[in-house]
Write an enzyme that holds these catalytic residues in place. Structure first.
Site, mmCIF file in Angstrom:
data_model
loop_
_atom_site.group_PDB
_atom_site.id
_atom_site.type_symbol
_atom_site.label_atom_id
_atom_site.label_comp_id
_atom_site.label_asym_id
_atom_site.label_seq_id
_atom_site.Cartn_x
_atom_site.Cartn_y
_atom_site.Cartn_z
ATOM 1 N N ARG A 1 0.901 -1.164 0.000
ATOM 2 C CA ARG A 1 0.000 0.000 0.000
ATOM 3 C C ARG A 1 0.924 1.193 0.000
ATOM 4 N NH1 ARG A 1 -2.279 4.242 -0.445
ATOM 5 N NH2 ARG A 1 -4.221 4.900 0.546
ATOM 6 N N HIS B 1 1.833 7.118 1.790
ATOM 7 C CA HIS B 1 0.749 8.100 1.680
ATOM 8 C C HIS B 1 0.428 8.663 3.058
ATOM 9 C CE1 HIS B 1 -1.443 4.658 3.257
ATOM 10 N NE2 HIS B 1 -2.431 5.480 3.583
ATOM 11 N N HIS C 1 -3.129 10.979 5.162
ATOM 12 C CA HIS C 1 -4.481 11.536 5.051
ATOM 13 C C HIS C 1 -4.720 12.432 6.243
ATOM 14 C CE1 HIS C 1 -4.652 7.701 7.146
ATOM 15 N NE2 HIS C 1 -4.395 7.094 6.005
ATOM 16 N N GLU D 1 -5.657 6.880 11.411
ATOM 17 C CA GLU D 1 -5.942 5.519 10.924
ATOM 18 C C GLU D 1 -5.682 4.514 12.027
ATOM 19 O OE1 GLU D 1 -4.089 4.428 7.166
ATOM 20 O OE2 GLU D 1 -3.393 2.533 8.017
ATOM 21 N N HIS E 1 2.836 7.101 5.909
ATOM 22 C CA HIS E 1 3.030 5.692 6.259
ATOM 23 C C HIS E 1 2.869 4.774 5.047
ATOM 24 C CE1 HIS E 1 -1.212 6.816 6.859
ATOM 25 N NE2 HIS E 1 -1.502 5.612 6.382
ATOM 26 N N GLU F 1 -10.518 6.141 0.844
ATOM 27 C CA GLU F 1 -9.232 5.454 0.677
ATOM 28 C C GLU F 1 -8.669 5.638 -0.741
ATOM 29 O OE1 GLU F 1 -7.389 4.092 2.946
ATOM 30 O OE2 GLU F 1 -5.980 2.870 1.816
ATOM 31 N N HIS G 1 -22.467 5.018 25.368
ATOM 32 C CA HIS G 1 -21.169 5.695 25.447
ATOM 33 C C HIS G 1 -21.417 7.200 25.471
ATOM 34 C CE1 HIS G 1 -19.453 1.789 24.524
ATOM 35 N NE2 HIS G 1 -20.434 1.685 23.654
ATOM 36 N N HIS H 1 -27.720 0.506 23.770
ATOM 37 C CA HIS H 1 -27.727 -0.688 22.912
ATOM 38 C C HIS H 1 -27.187 -1.888 23.682
ATOM 39 C CE1 HIS H 1 -23.923 1.521 22.455
ATOM 40 N NE2 HIS H 1 -23.334 0.351 22.307
HETATM 41 MN MN MN Z 1 -3.454 5.140 5.445
HETATM 42 MN MN MN Z 2 -21.256 -0.053 22.809
#
Ligand code: MN
Ligand code: MN
Length: 416
Positions: free
Chosen positions: A124, A127, A129, A133, A172, A195, A310, A354
Site C-alpha cells: 500500500r 501516503h 491523510h 488511521e 506511512h 481510501e 457511550h 444498545h
Molecule cells: Mn493510510
Molecule cells: Mn457499545
C-alpha cells in the site's frame, strides 16, 4: 404519548384480560387464549403474517430480526448496518481494497472503515491523510513504516490480532509479508474518508514540475524520469529487507518514535473475563500513541454485551466472526433490532443505548471503535446499582431484593 391514544389501548387490554378470564373459566388454556389475542403467532403462520409474492430468501435468512422484529421494536430508527459484501472492491496487482463510509451508511458521520488485502510483497503506497488511521490485522503479517513530525521513524512487523495507529497527517505504508501476505481492517475518525483519494507519494511527485523536484533535492531533473505518471496505490514488489536492517537505516540521525504506532494486542491479557465472554480495551491508557479507542469483544454462545451507552462518542463496529443481533433504542420510543455476521459494520450514535447478543452456536467476535483517545461507557446495571433502590423500584417495580443483587461494578459481558 398523548393520553387519547392510550385510552383505546388500555380498554383493549382490559377487554383482552377479561375475555381470557372468561375463556379460562370455560376450560380453554390461558396460554392459547392469550396467543389468540396477539396479532402475531410464534411460528409466523397467521394469515396476516403471510408473505406472498417476491422475496429474497437468503437475505431474509441473514436478517431474522428485520423480517420478524421483536415486538419491542418501534418507530423509524434509521438503519445502522452495512456489509463489506456490498462494497465495491478495487482490485490492483498487489491486492484489493473496499470501504464503507458515510456515503454507504448515512448515520456513520464520524467514522469510516476499509478492508484491505495485500499479497506477499504487495505494497500500500507511501501516503497520508487528514484523519487518523486505526488498524487491526485480521489475517497474516505486514511491515508498516511511518515517520513523525520530528523525523523519527517507526518500522514494525504486525501479526494477526495486533493493531496500529497512524495519527492524522503522519506519512506511512503497509507491505504484505510471507507466507501469504495479509488482510486487515482500517478505521478512520472521519465518516467522509475516501481510501481512493489519499495523499500519495507518486501522485504528488507526478504533479510537481521536475525542475522544482531537481531544485528541492539538488540533483539534475532527469533523476526523476522514472517517477510514475500515475499513482501506484497498491502494487507488487519483492519482500522487504530484514526488520533490523530497515530500522537501523530509517532511524539514522533522528531515532525511533517514542510511543510506538504498533500495539501487540495478541500479547495483552483481557481487560475483563466473565462466564459470557471477554473484552480487551485498547485506548490511550495502555496505547499512548492512539487518539482512537477500541474494545475487542468475544461473546460466547448466549453471551450478552450488556445494556449500555457511550457518553463521549459514536461507536463504529466491525463483526469478525459468529452471529449476533443488536437493538439500538433512541429517545421518543424508537427501537430497532438488526442482525450481524462476519464483515458487517454497525454504527451507534453517541449516548444511544444498545446491547449485542450472541445468537449463534459459536463465539461472536466484534470490534467497537471510538473517535476519542479514551474509552467510556455507562451500563444500565451500574446506573441502577448506584441509584436509590427505592427510587428505581418506584419506576420499574421489580422489587428491591432483585435490585440489591445487581453487581456494583459494570459486568460488561453477561452472564458474569
Ligand atoms: Mn493510510
Ligand atoms: Mn457499545
Amino acid at each position: 404519548m398523548p393520553q387519547d391514544s392510550q385510552k383505546p389501548l388500555n380498554r383493549r387490554k382490559f377487554l383482552g384480560a377479561s375475555s381470557v378470564a372468561l375463556l379460562a373459566a370455560a376450560g380453554v388454556p390461558v396460554a392459547a387464549a392469550q396467543e389468540k389475542q396477539s396479532i402475531r403467532s410464534t411460528d409466523h403462520s397467521s394469515p396476516n403474517e403471510s408473505q406472498p409474492g417476491p422475496k429474497n430468501g437468503s437475505l431474509d435468512a441473514e436478517n431474522p430480526d428485520s423480517v420478524w422484529s421483536p415486538e419491542t421494536d418501534a418507530g423509524g430508527q434509521p438503519p445502522f448496518k452495512y456489509s463489506f459484501s456490498l462494497a465495491h472492491k478495487r482490485i490492483e496487482e498487489g491486492g484489493w481494497t473496499r470501504q464503507v463510509t458515510v456515503r454507504d451508511l448515512p448515520i456513520s458521520k464520524k467514522m469510516a472503515g476499509v478492508e484491505m488485502r495485500l499479497i506477499a510483497g504487495g505494497i500500500r503506497e507511501l501516503h497520508w491523510h487528514v484523519g487518523a488511521e486505526w488498524a487491526l490485522m485480521l489475517y497474516g503479517n505486514a511491515r508498516i513504516t511511518a515517520v513523525d513530525q520530528h523525523g523519527r521513524s517507526n518500522v514494525s512487523d504486525i501479526k494477526e490480532g495486533d493493531l496500529w495507529l497512524f495519527p492524522g497527517g503522519i506519512p506511512h505504508s503497509i507491505q504484505g509479508l510471507g507466507p501469504d501476505g495479509c488482510k486487515f481492517l482500517l478505521v478512520f475518525d472521519d465518516g467522509n474518508f475516501n481510501e481512493f483519494e489519499t495523499f500519495l507519494l507518486t501522485d504528488w511527485m507526478a504533479h510537481t514540475p521536475p525542475e522544482v523536484l531537481a531544485k528541492n533535492f539538488n540533483v539534475p531533473a532527469e533523476t526523476f524520469a522514472n517517477v510514475p505518471k500515475k499513482e501506484l496505490f497498491i502494487f507488487k514488489r519483492d519482500l522487504p529487507r530484514p526488520l533490523d536492517e530497515e530500522r537501523r537505516q530509517t532511524e539514522e540521525g533522528t531515532g525511533r518514535v517514542p510511543n510506538s504506532f504498533a500495539f501487540y494486542t495478541g500479547q495483552m491479557q483481557p481487560t475483563k473475563v466473565t462466564k459470557g465472554g471477554s473484552v480487551k480495551i485498547v485506548d490511550a491508557k495502555n496505547f499512548p500513541a492512539t487518539n482512537i479507542a477500541a474494545a475487542i469483544v468475544t461473546l460466547k454462545p448466549g453471551g450478552l454485551r450488556e445494556l449500555h451507552w457511550h457518553p463521549n462518542e459514536d461507536e463504529w463496529q466491525y463483526y469478525v466472526s459468529g452471529r449476533g443481533r443488536m437493538t439500538v433504542f433512541s429517545a421518543g420510543a424508537h427501537a430497532r433490532t438488526m442482525d450481524f455476521q462476519a464483515g458487517d459494520v454497525g454504527y451507534i450514535e453517541k449516548s444511544m443505548p444498545h446491547y449485542v447478543e450472541n445468537t449463534g452456536n459459536e463465539d461472536l467476535v466484534f470490534i467497537e471503535v471510538f473517535p476519542t483517545p479514551h474509552y467510556e461507557d455507562i451500563s444500565l446495571g451500574e446506573w441502577l446499582a448506584h441509584t436509590p433502590l427505592r427510587l428505581v423500584n418506584e419506576h420499574i417495580g421489580v422489587g428491591e431484593d432483585v435490585l440489591k443483587k445487581i453487581s456494583r461494578q459494570e459486568s460488561v459481558i453477561s452472564p458474569e
